[in-house]
Design an enzyme around this catalytic site. Structure first.
Site, mmCIF file in Angstrom:
data_model
loop_
_atom_site.group_PDB
_atom_site.id
_atom_site.type_symbol
_atom_site.label_atom_id
_atom_site.label_comp_id
_atom_site.label_asym_id
_atom_site.label_seq_id
_atom_site.Cartn_x
_atom_site.Cartn_y
_atom_site.Cartn_z
ATOM 1 N N ASP A 101 0.797 -1.231 0.000
ATOM 2 C CA ASP A 101 0.000 0.000 0.000
ATOM 3 C C ASP A 101 0.826 1.275 0.000
ATOM 4 O OD1 ASP A 101 0.664 -1.075 2.556
ATOM 5 O OD2 ASP A 101 -0.790 0.187 3.571
ATOM 6 N N GLU A 167 -0.662 -2.471 4.957
ATOM 7 C CA GLU A 167 0.249 -2.474 6.105
ATOM 8 C C GLU A 167 0.055 -1.229 6.959
ATOM 9 O OE1 GLU A 167 3.015 -1.866 8.921
ATOM 10 O OE2 GLU A 167 3.089 -0.525 7.193
ATOM 11 N N HIS A 402 7.381 8.310 5.050
ATOM 12 C CA HIS A 402 6.074 8.982 5.181
ATOM 13 C C HIS A 402 6.136 10.466 4.821
ATOM 14 C CE1 HIS A 402 3.724 5.821 7.751
ATOM 15 N NE2 HIS A 402 4.611 5.252 6.940
HETATM 16 ZN ZN LIG Z 1 4.890 3.266 6.666
HETATM 17 ZN ZN LIG Z 2 6.192 0.727 5.625
#
Ligand SMILES: [Zn+2]
Ligand SMILES: [Zn+2]
Length: 440
Positions: A101, A167, A402
């Site tokens: 993902d 995940e 992220h």
């Molecule tokens: Zn992550």
């Molecule tokens: Zn990850």
């Protein structure tokens, strides 16, 4: 002696017929395949999809595995994909896992394969980006699959390949990820005795690998506290039970759990309130306030203690003010990711062979969570980090996983591929030879 000699003779005959797969051979195959692995990674990067929506992604993965002649299972836990490589020689079963993902992040890098994809997240249209390197994880496992299928006649045992959705967490109101794949029978496809996974990490330079035996990544719990008071005009607070003030006191009190109550010489813990929602207008004391937070712990005991104390403080403080507080945690939390100590010791030489002894680092405890922990709870596992911040750049200043500027040095993907191949083949070979010796 008379017992040993026939065994040795048989082994010699067997190895002549089935030469061992050598590390050099794996490295050559990995570097020959690297351009295609990068192509796959860039394709995934350009077309990221959010958790439980990995439709195009999983179709690509399945198509590749089918092209290798594997029987492919799809639709596990929504979009999960699994396949088994049957080795031509007897041996144990292992599991290799990649996650699929992307994240609700609008990419700001200037790579030519930058994502401009959008998706829907919590009712809003958001940019979508592979900002956690899962594009690389998939490409690495697809590459490993291709190489191992080619060598399968000489491969001892079998490999369960797992491409896992969600995940980063399923959308609100849905389930997903590793626990759902397990519930839907993932570990019955082939029963693994060991599982391996890796994560591309910006906190390490390319050419380094990081891991830790035992507890490695934190267990994480989502929690919510709803404080209910009495609404009134903001000018007449004596007519209210002000949930903003009560919730503020709770936020402050939660800081004392880690600092005053936990034995932090055992393990660290984190309690963070990330959202505080209350009210709509400057002169209305609202009826209720809501706190959303996360708990990170490294043992079930400390987790239980933290949950108990948050509940007691929240309800006690609220009661003292004439308000009420409801404290809830979400079901299906991520458990602590524990690297099996003896399995970690066993695979360490394989990792050292890939990047050199000095470049395999013991990391600190990681307060981030990872849902591979569910697999590691069911099967002895090793999970490790692969560096992707270019050599010469300080990883401390590199954009984090992220982040919208998250950047993967693709030389790190080569390290990921080689390391996974070495770990898998070394493990299968040594275990198979142990079993043969025992059998004789
Ligand atoms: Zn992550
Ligand atoms: Zn990850």
């Amino acid at each position: 002696m008379t017992r040993v000699l026939p065994a040795l003779f048989l082994l010699a005959v067997a190895s002549a017929a089935h030469a061992e797969i050598t590390p050099a051979e794996l490295d050559r195959a990995a570097s020959a395949l690297q351009p295609r692995v990068i192509e796959w990674r860039r394709d995934f990067h350009r077309h990221p999809e959010l958790a439980n929506r990995e439709f195009r992604t999983s179709a690509r993965v399945a198509e590749h595995l089918r092209s290798l002649g594997l029987e492919v299972r799809t639709g596990i836990a929504h979009t999960g994909v699994a396949a088994v490589i049957e080795g031509g020689r007897p041996g144990p079963t292992i599991l290799l896992r990649a996650d699929m993902d992307g994240l609700p992040v609008t990419e700001r890098t200037d790579v030519p394969f930058r994502s401009v994809a959008t998706g829907e997240f919590r009712g809003q249209t958001v940019g979508v980006m592979h900002a956690c390197g899962h594009d690389g994880h998939m490409a690495i496992l697809m590459g490993a699959a291709e190489i191992l299928v080619r060598m399968r006649d000489r491969l001892p045992g079998r490999i369960l390949l797992v491409f896992q959705p969600a995940e980063e967490g399923a959308p609100d109101g849905e389930r997903g990820g590793a626990p759902l794949m397990i519930e839907e029978g993932l570990l019955d496809i082939a029963k693994p005795e060991a599982a391996f996974g890796l994560h591309l990490m910006s906190s390490l330079n390319t050419g380094t690998i990081g891991l830790r035996a035992g507890p490695f990544m934190a267990g994480s719990d989502f929690f919510q506290i709803t404080v209910t008071g009495r609404q009134s005009h903001g000018s007449r607070p004596w007519n209210s039970v002000d949930p903003v003030v009560v919730a503020s006191e709770i936020v402050g009190a939660l800081q004392t759990i880690v600092s005053r109550e936990l034995d932090i010489t055992k393990q660290p813990a984190v309690i963070t309130v990330g959202a505080f929602r209350a009210g709509v207008r400057h002169n209305i004391i609202p009826q209720s306030a809501e706190l959303l937070g996360t708990i990170r712990t490294f043992s079930p005991e400390m987790r239980a203690q933290v949950i108990d104390r948050i509940g007691a403080l929240a309800t006690g403080i609220a009661a003292a003010h004439g308000a009420t507080a409801e404290f809830t945690t979400a079901p299906h939390p991520n458990p602590v990711l524990v690297n099996d100590p003896s399995l970690t010791a066993r695979v360490l030489p394989s990792l050292e062979a890939v990047v050199g002894r000095d470049n395999v680092r013991t990391t600190t405890l990681q307060t981030v969570a990872e849902d591979f922990a569910h697999i590691a709870q069911a099967v002895p596992s090793v999970y490790y980090f692969v560096g992707i911040t270019p050599k010469g750049q300080d990883p401390a200043t590199a954009p984090d996983n992220h982040a919208d500027l998250f950047y993967v040095d693709e030389d790190g993907i080569a390290v990921g591929l080689r390391s996974l191949l070495h770990v898998a083949v070394d493990y299968l070979s040594t275990r198979a030879s142990e079993q043969t010796t025992k059998g004789n």
